[in-house]
Design a protein around this motif. Structure first.
Motif, PDB file in Angstrom:
ATOM      1  N   ASN A 274       0.818  -1.167  -0.079  1.00  0.00           N
ATOM      2  CA  ASN A 274       0.024   0.070  -0.186  1.00  0.00           C
ATOM      3  C   ASN A 274       0.916   1.172  -0.031  1.00  0.00           C
ATOM      4  OD1 ASN A 274       0.802   0.084   2.589  1.00  0.00           O
ATOM      5  ND2 ASN A 274      -1.169   0.151   3.770  1.00  0.00           N
ATOM      6  N   ARG A 275       2.077   1.086  -0.503  1.00  0.00           N
ATOM      7  CA  ARG A 275       2.990   2.231  -0.615  1.00  0.00           C
ATOM      8  C   ARG A 275       3.429   3.180   0.539  1.00  0.00           C
ATOM      9  NH1 ARG A 275       2.806   5.900  -5.682  1.00  0.00           N
ATOM     10  NH2 ARG A 275       4.773   6.363  -4.885  1.00  0.00           N
TER      11      ARG A 275
ATOM     12  N   LEU B 165      -4.225   4.971  -2.798  1.00  0.00           N
ATOM     13  CA  LEU B 165      -4.179   3.335  -2.636  1.00  0.00           C
ATOM     14  C   LEU B 165      -4.345   2.896  -1.326  1.00  0.00           C
ATOM     15  CD1 LEU B 165      -3.028   0.897  -4.409  1.00  0.00           C
ATOM     16  CD2 LEU B 165      -0.924   1.389  -3.417  1.00  0.00           C
ATOM     17  N   ARG B 166      -3.821   3.585  -0.195  1.00  0.00           N
ATOM     18  CA  ARG B 166      -3.834   3.179   1.175  1.00  0.00           C
ATOM     19  C   ARG B 166      -5.334   3.296   1.509  1.00  0.00           C
ATOM     20  NH1 ARG B 166       0.393   7.123   2.851  1.00  0.00           N
ATOM     21  NH2 ARG B 166       1.743   6.180   1.233  1.00  0.00           N
ATOM     22  N   ARG B 167      -6.072   4.409   1.091  1.00  0.00           N
ATOM     23  CA  ARG B 167      -7.489   4.228   1.495  1.00  0.00           C
ATOM     24  C   ARG B 167      -8.464   2.952   0.748  1.00  0.00           C
ATOM     25  NH1 ARG B 167      -7.375  10.096   1.283  1.00  0.00           N
ATOM     26  NH2 ARG B 167      -8.210  10.028  -0.540  1.00  0.00           N
ATOM     27  N   SER B 168      -7.899   2.490  -0.271  1.00  0.00           N
ATOM     28  CA  SER B 168      -8.469   1.375  -0.967  1.00  0.00           C
ATOM     29  C   SER B 168      -7.941  -0.107  -0.428  1.00  0.00           C
ATOM     30  CB  SER B 168      -8.377   1.547  -2.430  1.00  0.00           C
ATOM     31  OG  SER B 168      -6.782   1.135  -2.789  1.00  0.00           O
ATOM     32  N   ILE B 169      -7.267  -0.020   0.526  1.00  0.00           N
ATOM     33  CA  ILE B 169      -6.604  -1.217   1.149  1.00  0.00           C
ATOM     34  C   ILE B 169      -6.684  -1.142   2.508  1.00  0.00           C
ATOM     35  CG2 ILE B 169      -4.495  -2.411   1.454  1.00  0.00           C
ATOM     36  CD1 ILE B 169      -3.522  -1.887  -1.328  1.00  0.00           C
TER      37      ILE B 169
ATOM     38  N   ALA C  57     -14.175  -1.206   6.928  1.00  0.00           N
ATOM     39  CA  ALA C  57     -15.183  -0.345   6.598  1.00  0.00           C
ATOM     40  C   ALA C  57     -15.636   0.230   5.443  1.00  0.00           C
ATOM     41  CB  ALA C  57     -15.092   0.891   7.619  1.00  0.00           C
ATOM     42  N   ALA C  58     -14.605   0.282   4.351  1.00  0.00           N
ATOM     43  CA  ALA C  58     -14.880   1.013   2.950  1.00  0.00           C
ATOM     44  C   ALA C  58     -14.977  -0.439   2.264  1.00  0.00           C
ATOM     45  CB  ALA C  58     -13.756   1.809   2.665  1.00  0.00           C
TER      46      ALA C  58
ATOM     47  N   LEU D 179      -6.876  -6.623   2.217  1.00  0.00           N
ATOM     48  CA  LEU D 179      -6.583  -6.464   3.807  1.00  0.00           C
ATOM     49  C   LEU D 179      -5.066  -6.829   4.049  1.00  0.00           C
ATOM     50  CD1 LEU D 179      -8.763  -5.516   6.000  1.00  0.00           C
ATOM     51  CD2 LEU D 179      -9.223  -7.959   6.527  1.00  0.00           C
ATOM     52  N   LEU D 180      -4.289  -5.816   4.474  1.00  0.00           N
ATOM     53  CA  LEU D 180      -3.271  -6.169   5.048  1.00  0.00           C
ATOM     54  C   LEU D 180      -3.081  -6.286   6.570  1.00  0.00           C
ATOM     55  CD1 LEU D 180      -1.127  -3.543   2.767  1.00  0.00           C
ATOM     56  CD2 LEU D 180      -1.858  -5.860   2.407  1.00  0.00           C
TER      57      LEU D 180
END
Ligand SMILES: Nc1ncnc2c1ncn2[C@@H]1O[C@H](COP(=O)(O)OP(=O)(O)O)[C@@H](O)[C@H]1O
Ligand SMILES: [Mg+2]
Length: 367
Positions: free
Chosen positions: A49-50, A74-78, A151-152, A157-158
């Motif tokens: 997630n960079r 990207l971070r918000r999508s993982i 939640a999103a 999932l990491l």
């Protein structure tokens, strides 16, 4: 789903944290990174997630190179879950869970409603939503951390040693919960742990790392236990490797027969032919019976046959109706085969390594 291709990470201080990592993590599966401290698990995870960028190599999530995507987006999508839950101390549990939906502009009402549903989903009562993180136990905080990450509804999932700081009993509960959740959600999960038992319990695939950021072996749990590629992996799996393999080997293809007649112990059934107990024919004595299904493990069967006064594991169908019994000798014979295979790495005729379906902990739990 997630692909690493020749990924290297060298930090400015000269430490090589990840060395030439090539690995594919299948969609909808749990890939576990396991290895001792400092072997590059967290760094590998954070490159997905960079939170860390690779020095060289390519990482793709859903076919897209992560370096070509906006890091924050990207971070918000993982989803991301860490050991100390990482909750905001001054926000209520509900607001913590709603963090990412709010960032995504969902609106308060929808974000909170979703948070409420998730609270329940991870096994917490609605009342908990009003509390602050410090008013929860460590295990409850971790559940909230999982809910927040979900939640999103991210596809990925990491999880970085998410259950590492709770006691073993709570830890086992959280592991079971995750297996249950994953059966419903089918996320692509990358899970970091240094605990091989946790890896075997949760992983569809296990990637074993060693110091210097080297991936040594990546396989299904059953394959890993049956055929470690070298002494390093075998040592890491530990002396109980054979037992662990037994816990992953299903009872299904071990023969069963009718309850032997005329013995001292009688198997008492109810009207629907469901086993109730072992009854001594000569006295009032009785012993409990814990019937097994085909999806139960050889290890459970071995335990049961040892506990049973008749030396028999009692087997039932999906409805709990008696299907037959298996003797301790039959189980021993089959376990010996599985064990020998684990110790020597050579296949034993007639006892192929179980298909991933039957070796899958999720399958066992659904039995
Ligand atoms: N930001 C950093 N700067 C320098 N070295 C780091 C940094 N982060 C991690 N390392 C080093 O990289 C190696 C791998 O660390 P890490 O990925 O955290 O391992 P693990 O999660 O397996 O314990 C270790 O030697 C660690 O000290
Ligand atoms: Mg780490």
């Amino acid at each position: 789903m997630i692909q690493f291709e020749a990924v290297h990470k060298r930090f400015p201080n000269g430490t090589t944290a990840v060395h030439d990592l090539t690995i594919d993590m299948p969609e909808g599966g749990v890939t576990v990174f396991v290895g001792s401290s400092g072997c590059g698990k967290t760094t590998s995870l954070r490159m997905i997630n960079r939170m860390v960028d690779p020095t060289s190599g390519t990482i793709r999530v859903g076919g897209r190179d992560v370096l070509e995507q906006d890091a924050a987006e990207l971070r918000r999508s993982i989803g991301y879950v860490i050991q100390q839950s990482g909750l905001f101390p001054h926000r209520t549990v509900l607001d913590n869970i709603a963090t990412v939906p709010l960032l995504l502009g969902w609106g308060r009402k929808k974000a909170r409603a979703t948070a409420g549903e998730l609270l329940e989903r991870v096994g917490l009562s609605a009342e908990m939503g009003k509390r602050y993180p410090h008013q929860l136990s460590g295990g409850q905080q971790q559940r909230v951390g999982v809910a927040r990450a979900l939640a999103a509804d991210p596809p990925v999932l990491l999880m970085d040693e998410p259950f590492g700081a709770v006691d073993p009993v709570v830890r086992a509960q959280l592991q079971d919960e995750l297996v249950r959740l994953q059966k419903e959600l089918n996320k692509t999960i990358v899970f970091v742990t240094h605990d091989i038992d946790e890896a075997v319990r949760l992983g569809d695939r296990i990637a074993v790392f060693r110091e210097g950021g080297h991936l040594v072996q990546c396989d299904t749990p059953a394959e890993l236990l049956a055929r470690p590629v070298n002494d390093f992996v075998a040592d890491f799996l530990g002396a109980e490797r054979g037992l662990k393999l037994l816990s992953l080997t299903a009872l299904a293809d071990v023969p069963q027969g009718p309850v032997p007649q005329g013995g001292r112990w009688e198997l008492v059934l109810d009207d629907a032919r469901r086993p109730l107990r072992w009854q001594d024919r000569d006295s009032e004595a009785s012993a409990p019976v814990r019937p097994l299904r085909d999806t139960d493990s050889l290890l459970s069967a071995l335990n049961e046959s040892v506990a049973s006064p008749a030396g028999l594991a009692v087997r039932v169908d999906a409805q709990g109706v008696l299907s037959g019994v298996t003797s301790r000798d039959d189980i021993h014979e089959r376990s010996g085969a599985a064990h020998a295979r684990a110790l020597t790495g050579t296949p034993t005729p007639g006892s192929a390594v179980p298909a991933q379906e039957s070796a899958d902990p999720k399958e066992r739990d659904s039995a």
